[in-house]
Design a protein around this motif. Structure first.
Motif, PDB file in Angstrom:
ATOM      1  N   ALA A 223      21.198  66.538  46.704  1.00  0.00           N
ATOM      2  CA  ALA A 223      21.175  65.081  46.529  1.00  0.00           C
ATOM      3  C   ALA A 223      22.002  64.721  45.295  1.00  0.00           C
ATOM      4  CB  ALA A 223      19.737  64.606  46.358  1.00  0.00           C
ATOM      5  N   CYS A 224      23.162  64.134  45.506  1.00  0.00           N
ATOM      6  CA  CYS A 224      23.996  63.722  44.372  1.00  0.00           C
ATOM      7  C   CYS A 224      25.036  62.716  44.867  1.00  0.00           C
ATOM      8  CB  CYS A 224      24.682  64.923  43.718  1.00  0.00           C
ATOM      9  SG  CYS A 224      25.834  65.791  44.785  1.00  0.00           S
ATOM     10  N   GLU A 225      25.678  62.046  43.922  1.00  0.00           N
ATOM     11  CA  GLU A 225      26.667  61.024  44.281  1.00  0.00           C
ATOM     12  C   GLU A 225      27.857  61.639  45.017  1.00  0.00           C
ATOM     13  OE1 GLU A 225      26.188  57.741  44.119  1.00  0.00           O
ATOM     14  OE2 GLU A 225      28.151  57.623  45.102  1.00  0.00           O
ATOM     15  N   GLY A 226      28.221  62.871  44.618  1.00  0.00           N
ATOM     16  CA  GLY A 226      29.341  63.543  45.278  1.00  0.00           C
ATOM     17  C   GLY A 226      29.082  63.693  46.767  1.00  0.00           C
ATOM     18  N   ARG A 227      27.846  64.054  47.108  1.00  0.00           N
ATOM     19  CA  ARG A 227      27.485  64.200  48.526  1.00  0.00           C
ATOM     20  C   ARG A 227      27.632  62.856  49.257  1.00  0.00           C
ATOM     21  NH1 ARG A 227      23.321  63.069  51.809  1.00  0.00           N
ATOM     22  NH2 ARG A 227      23.009  64.493  53.551  1.00  0.00           N
ATOM     23  N   GLU A 228      27.131  61.784  48.619  1.00  0.00           N
ATOM     24  CA  GLU A 228      27.231  60.456  49.236  1.00  0.00           C
ATOM     25  C   GLU A 228      28.693  60.116  49.539  1.00  0.00           C
ATOM     26  OE1 GLU A 228      24.523  58.827  50.139  1.00  0.00           O
ATOM     27  OE2 GLU A 228      23.512  60.580  49.291  1.00  0.00           O
ATOM     28  N   ALA A 229      29.553  60.433  48.569  1.00  0.00           N
ATOM     29  CA  ALA A 229      30.985  60.142  48.729  1.00  0.00           C
ATOM     30  C   ALA A 229      31.556  60.901  49.924  1.00  0.00           C
ATOM     31  CB  ALA A 229      31.728  60.541  47.459  1.00  0.00           C
ATOM     32  N   LEU A 230      31.159  62.160  50.058  1.00  0.00           N
ATOM     33  CA  LEU A 230      31.695  62.997  51.135  1.00  0.00           C
ATOM     34  C   LEU A 230      31.149  62.558  52.497  1.00  0.00           C
ATOM     35  CD1 LEU A 230      31.484  66.195  48.980  1.00  0.00           C
ATOM     36  CD2 LEU A 230      33.599  65.349  50.031  1.00  0.00           C
ATOM     37  N   VAL A 231      29.891  62.126  52.520  1.00  0.00           N
ATOM     38  CA  VAL A 231      29.319  61.601  53.771  1.00  0.00           C
ATOM     39  C   VAL A 231      30.107  60.367  54.214  1.00  0.00           C
ATOM     40  CG1 VAL A 231      27.288  60.436  54.758  1.00  0.00           C
ATOM     41  CG2 VAL A 231      26.988  62.524  53.410  1.00  0.00           C
ATOM     42  N   ARG A 232      30.445  59.506  53.240  1.00  0.00           N
ATOM     43  CA  ARG A 232      31.225  58.295  53.569  1.00  0.00           C
ATOM     44  C   ARG A 232      32.576  58.676  54.168  1.00  0.00           C
ATOM     45  NH1 ARG A 232      28.860  55.693  49.035  1.00  0.00           N
ATOM     46  NH2 ARG A 232      30.331  56.693  47.636  1.00  0.00           N
ATOM     47  N   ILE A 233      33.218  59.688  53.601  1.00  0.00           N
ATOM     48  CA  ILE A 233      34.547  60.085  54.109  1.00  0.00           C
ATOM     49  C   ILE A 233      34.417  60.637  55.533  1.00  0.00           C
ATOM     50  CG2 ILE A 233      36.555  61.567  53.761  1.00  0.00           C
ATOM     51  CD1 ILE A 233      35.976  61.422  50.746  1.00  0.00           C
ATOM     52  N   ALA A 234      33.380  61.462  55.755  1.00  0.00           N
ATOM     53  CA  ALA A 234      33.183  62.017  57.111  1.00  0.00           C
ATOM     54  C   ALA A 234      33.006  60.881  58.118  1.00  0.00           C
ATOM     55  CB  ALA A 234      31.988  62.962  57.114  1.00  0.00           C
ATOM     56  N   ARG A 235      32.283  59.836  57.711  1.00  0.00           N
ATOM     57  CA  ARG A 235      32.083  58.699  58.630  1.00  0.00           C
ATOM     58  C   ARG A 235      33.400  57.980  58.895  1.00  0.00           C
ATOM     59  NH1 ARG A 235      27.461  55.353  56.036  1.00  0.00           N
ATOM     60  NH2 ARG A 235      28.125  53.872  57.615  1.00  0.00           N
ATOM     61  N   ARG A 236      34.234  57.861  57.852  1.00  0.00           N
ATOM     62  CA  ARG A 236      35.547  57.216  58.043  1.00  0.00           C
ATOM     63  C   ARG A 236      36.426  58.059  58.974  1.00  0.00           C
ATOM     64  NH1 ARG A 236      37.163  53.103  54.350  1.00  0.00           N
ATOM     65  NH2 ARG A 236      39.316  53.841  54.344  1.00  0.00           N
ATOM     66  N   MET A 237      36.302  59.381  58.873  1.00  0.00           N
ATOM     67  CA  MET A 237      37.084  60.242  59.765  1.00  0.00           C
ATOM     68  C   MET A 237      36.670  60.029  61.221  1.00  0.00           C
ATOM     69  SD  MET A 237      37.071  63.739  57.517  1.00  0.00           S
ATOM     70  CE  MET A 237      38.040  64.835  58.543  1.00  0.00           C
ATOM     71  N   ARG A 238      35.414  59.673  61.417  1.00  0.00           N
ATOM     72  CA  ARG A 238      34.935  59.419  62.781  1.00  0.00           C
ATOM     73  C   ARG A 238      35.301  58.027  63.261  1.00  0.00           C
ATOM     74  NH1 ARG A 238      28.896  60.541  63.605  1.00  0.00           N
ATOM     75  NH2 ARG A 238      29.597  59.964  65.674  1.00  0.00           N
ATOM     76  N   GLY A 239      35.966  57.265  62.389  1.00  0.00           N
ATOM     77  CA  GLY A 239      36.437  55.951  62.797  1.00  0.00           C
ATOM     78  C   GLY A 239      35.509  54.816  62.422  1.00  0.00           C
ATOM     79  N   GLU A 240      34.391  55.110  61.717  1.00  0.00           N
ATOM     80  CA  GLU A 240      33.483  54.045  61.278  1.00  0.00           C
ATOM     81  C   GLU A 240      34.131  53.274  60.143  1.00  0.00           C
ATOM     82  OE1 GLU A 240      29.341  54.948  60.374  1.00  0.00           O
ATOM     83  OE2 GLU A 240      29.531  56.678  61.699  1.00  0.00           O
ATOM     84  N   SER A 241      33.833  51.978  60.054  1.00  0.00           N
ATOM     85  CA  SER A 241      34.424  51.252  58.922  1.00  0.00           C
ATOM     86  C   SER A 241      33.434  51.276  57.752  1.00  0.00           C
ATOM     87  CB  SER A 241      34.824  49.835  59.341  1.00  0.00           C
ATOM     88  OG  SER A 241      33.815  48.937  59.065  1.00  0.00           O
ATOM     89  N   VAL A 242      33.782  52.039  56.756  1.00  0.00           N
ATOM     90  CA  VAL A 242      32.943  52.195  55.563  1.00  0.00           C
ATOM     91  C   VAL A 242      33.764  51.651  54.402  1.00  0.00           C
ATOM     92  CG1 VAL A 242      31.757  53.858  54.084  1.00  0.00           C
ATOM     93  CG2 VAL A 242      31.930  54.280  56.542  1.00  0.00           C
ATOM     94  N   PRO A 243      33.234  50.642  53.688  1.00  0.00           N
ATOM     95  CA  PRO A 243      34.068  49.983  52.682  1.00  0.00           C
ATOM     96  C   PRO A 243      34.400  50.854  51.466  1.00  0.00           C
ATOM     97  CG  PRO A 243      31.862  49.041  52.714  1.00  0.00           C
ATOM     98  CD  PRO A 243      31.897  50.050  53.803  1.00  0.00           C
TER      99      PRO A 243
END
Ligand SMILES: Nc1ncnc2c1ncn2[C@@H]1O[C@H](COP(=O)(O)OP(=O)(O)OP(=O)(O)O)[C@@H](O)[C@H]1O
Ligand SMILES: [Mg+2]
Length: 271
Positions: A223-243
């Motif tokens: 659990a850390c901010e770095g993980r949150e950042a990487l989860v956001r990128i994975a979602r963007r790779m899947r085409g989700e719009s993450v601001p």
């Protein structure tokens, strides 16, 4: 048929392997079938990052040389049934990997997976050129917010263009929001603007990323901010719009500018 992503950088040590392993894990946990290819021949590290270093029997060069079947070289980390690693050879040289053989392996992996992430060697030499082929569907350049890394990233982008690969997206790693807000570090958007590339994501400087590696843990389990950042990128790779942006913008509101703490100046030592 799945998609392949080439993850490259001009400068070494900017976080390609860390980010590739984390994004691979993140995508796999979202239900995608993912293969991470460690293409850094002779300097393998994905096995250690993904915790399978004691289970390697065959590697990418063995598959390319037909010394084993592709399936015999693939390893799944414990509890990650959607994720496999194709490890790099530990003692081979990059020239031992035939570009044609690599392309064939890549095509096979795309047939077996939804996403194939290629963790590339740093630089613009033969070891990277040999991985560039028309079966690469997406390209990502990892860059830290400094002039040297930006300049080297430009060289990689130039090579990708020359090899007619798709236009890269950039992930800016090791951002420090406090430094950005006080104008002492480039914000991720600034790096993307200078490189004239779309920004795929941003990752902060995160001590837990390094500590997870030391503790032989996957950063996606911490659990850390770095993980949150990487989860956001994975979602963007899947085409989700993450601001975006997430880690500091250059402009500060007036009241924070007024009360900003003084930073230590960078001073030259008088000899
Ligand atoms: N956001 C981050 N915060 C803190 N440490 C990080 C971050 N990203 C990467 N690191 C650390 O930086 C080091 C280098 O990372 P990594 O091996 O992923 O880089 P690389 O680009 O793959 O290097 P190479 O060019 O040698 O293949 C590792 O110790 C890793 O834990
Ligand atoms: Mg690496």
């Amino acid at each position: 048929m799945g998609r392949s992503w080439m993850i490259a950088s001009g400068k070494g040590g900017v976080g390609k392997s860390t980010i590739a392993a984390a994004l691979g894990t993140g995508l796999a946990r979202e239900g995608r079938r993912v293969c991470v290819v460690d293409a850094d021949i002779g300097l393998r590290d994905q096995d250690a990052i993904l915790g399978v270093e004691n289970r390697i029997v065959y590697d990418l060069v063995d598959v390319a040389n037909k010394e084993c079947l592709l399936n015999q070289a693939l390893i799944s980390p414990d509890g990650e049934e959607n994720l496999t690693l194709l490890p790099a050879a530990q003692f081979a040289r990059a020239k031992e990997l035939e570009p044609k053989a690599f392309r064939k392996i890549l095509r096979q992996l795309k047939e077996m997976n939804d996403e194939v992430l290629i963790d590339c060697p740093a630089g613009i030499e033969r070891s990277l050129r040999g991985l560039m082929n028309s079966d690469v569907d997406e390209t990502i350049v990892i860059c830290t917010p400094d002039d040297v890394c930006i300049r080297n990233a430009e060289r990689v982008c130039g090579l990708m263009e020359q090899k007619r690969l798709p236009r890269p997206q950039v992930i800016v790693n090791r951002l420090n929001p406090a430094l950005i807000e006080y104008g002492d570090m480039y914000a991720a958007q600034v790096v993307a603007q200078v490189l004239d590339l779309p920004l795929l994501g941003e990752v902060p400087e995160e001590p837990m990323i390094y500590r997870a590696l030391l503790a032989h843990m996957n950063v996606m389990d911490v659990a850390c901010e770095g993980r949150e950042a990487l989860v956001r990128i994975a979602r963007r790779m899947r085409g989700e719009s993450v601001p975006l942006p997430c880690y500091g913008t250059a402009a500060l509101p007036w009241y924070r500018r007024l009360f900003r703490p003084k930073h230590k100046e960078v001073k030259r030592i008088d000899c």
